[in-house]
Design an enzyme around this catalytic site. Structure first.
Site, short mmCIF file in Angstrom:
data_model
loop_
_atom_site.label_atom_id
_atom_site.label_comp_id
_atom_site.label_asym_id
_atom_site.label_seq_id
_atom_site.Cartn_x
_atom_site.Cartn_y
_atom_site.Cartn_z
CG ASP A 15 -9.23 -18.12 -8.43
OD1 ASP A 15 -8.54 -17.50 -9.25
OD2 ASP A 15 -10.29 -18.68 -8.74
CB SER A 16 -11.48 -14.38 -9.42
OG SER A 16 -11.41 -15.49 -10.29
CB CYS A 78 -6.18 -15.71 -9.54
SG CYS A 78 -7.05 -14.76 -10.80
CD GLU A 157 -17.51 -19.34 -13.32
OE1 GLU A 157 -18.67 -19.02 -13.01
OE2 GLU A 157 -16.50 -18.70 -12.97
CB CYS A 206 -7.09 -19.12 -16.90
SG CYS A 206 -8.62 -18.88 -15.99
N1 DGL Z 1 -8.96 -17.99 -12.28
C1 DGL Z 1 -8.67 -16.73 -12.95
C2 DGL Z 1 -7.24 -16.76 -13.53
O1 DGL Z 1 -6.46 -17.62 -13.25
C3 DGL Z 1 -9.60 -16.45 -14.07
C4 DGL Z 1 -11.04 -16.29 -13.75
C5 DGL Z 1 -11.45 -14.83 -13.72
O2 DGL Z 1 -11.54 -14.21 -14.81
O3 DGL Z 1 -11.70 -14.36 -12.62
O4 DGL Z 1 -6.87 -15.91 -14.29
#
Ligand code: DGL
Length: 288
Positions: A15-16, A78, A157, A206
């Site tokens: 993930d990011s 993600c 966050e 998300c």
């Molecule tokens: N966790 C990312 C997603 O599912 C979103 C967070 C990001 O913008 O990096 O889209």
């Protein structure tokens, strides 16, 4: 009778940042014998506002890093990265790659009764139109209402930074510590238009958003079913590995290794443990 075969190679999940840990924890719950390698690209988070091509290049870069770690499959945990890079990753790597969008779409189609489905996600995911396509591929009679809710990523966050203990406790409407009126106002601004569209199902598009389930659920109301694709993704992993005869040996002691591109390992370890609800014993920093 054919002999049972096992494959103890790890499952790669990325993930990011730490949002994908909401997916990793469901995979660990469903497949407790599997080894897991989790990669959080904290340094380049958020992916949401970035250009699709750029995110696609991150997906291929991280995918290759995981392939070099000998993973047996990759889970793009993600939505933004799934929208930008799932197809390219599937075309590039010889191991199976799955994303989080199709499983979430499937769960939403199963849940809706009035065939009005809402989707909240990052700007990148909403602009890609991937959820609308995935849902309407299954049932073209469903109307999909999508809204980008980038500030929810910030709120998740912030909640993590502000609180101790399981994160969900602090993002509930009952929490005096966390839900300040301005957060509720943001949620109302985002969600009221969806309520007016008479949705009965809302996809948390998300992987950060399950952490805000109580806040989102409180504002959208109990008549709307919230869809978190994580459980569906975990089921897909189980099916895929079972079909391929690639499940890990149930007698092995599994490991869960975590890697981040971020610089603050203590913070990642602390956040991670609170999302996973178990300590992150192995965490290393990676430079790509
Ligand atoms: N966790 C990312 C997603 O599912 C979103 C967070 C990001 O913008 O990096 O889209």
């Amino acid at each position: 009778m054919a002999e049972t075969t096992f494959d103890n190679a790890p499952i790669g999940v990325f993930d990011s940042g730490f949002g994908g840990l909401t997916v990793a924890r469901e995979i660990i719950k469903a497949l407790p014998h599997e080894n897991i390698i989790y990669f959080g690209d904290t340094k380049r988070c958020p992916y949401g506002p970035r250009d699709q091509k750029e995110v696609q290049s991150f997906v291929l870069e991280i995918g290759q890093w995981l392939v070099d770690k000998n993973v047996k499959m990759i889970v793009i945990a993600c939505n933004t990265a799934t929208a930008a890079g799932l197809v390219a990753a599937q075309q590039t790597f010889s191991i199976p790659v799955i994303g989080v969008v199709e499983p979430g779409a499937r769960a939403a189609v199963r849940a809706t009764r009035n065939r009005h489905v809402g989707v909240i996600a990052t700007k990148g995911t909403v602009e890609s139109g991937i959820y609308t396509k995935a849902i309407r591929n299954i049932d073209a009679g469903i109307t999909v209402f999508s809204t980008a809710t980038p500030r929810f990523v910030e709120i998740a966050e912030l909640g993590i930074r502000m609180a101790r203990g399981p994160i969900e406790n602090y993002t509930s409407l009952a929490s005096k510590v966390y839900i300040r009126p301005e957060f509720q106002e943001i949620a109302q601004d985002y969600l009221d238009p969806l309520r007016r569209c008479d949705i009965d199902t809302l996809v948390l598009g998300c992987t950060h958003f399950p952490l805000l389930k109580a806040l989102i659920g409180g504002v959208i109301g109990s008549r709307v079913t919230l869809i978190n694709s994580a459980e569906e993704v975990a089921k897909d992993c189980t099916d895929l590995l079972t079909r391929r005869g690639s499940l890990a040996d149930p007698n092995q002691t599994p490991y869960h290794h975590f890697y981040t591109t971020g610089e603050n390992l203590d913070e990642f370890r602390d956040f991670g443990a609170r999302v996973l609800r178990f300590p992150m014993d192995f965490l290393e920093q990676v430079t790509l």
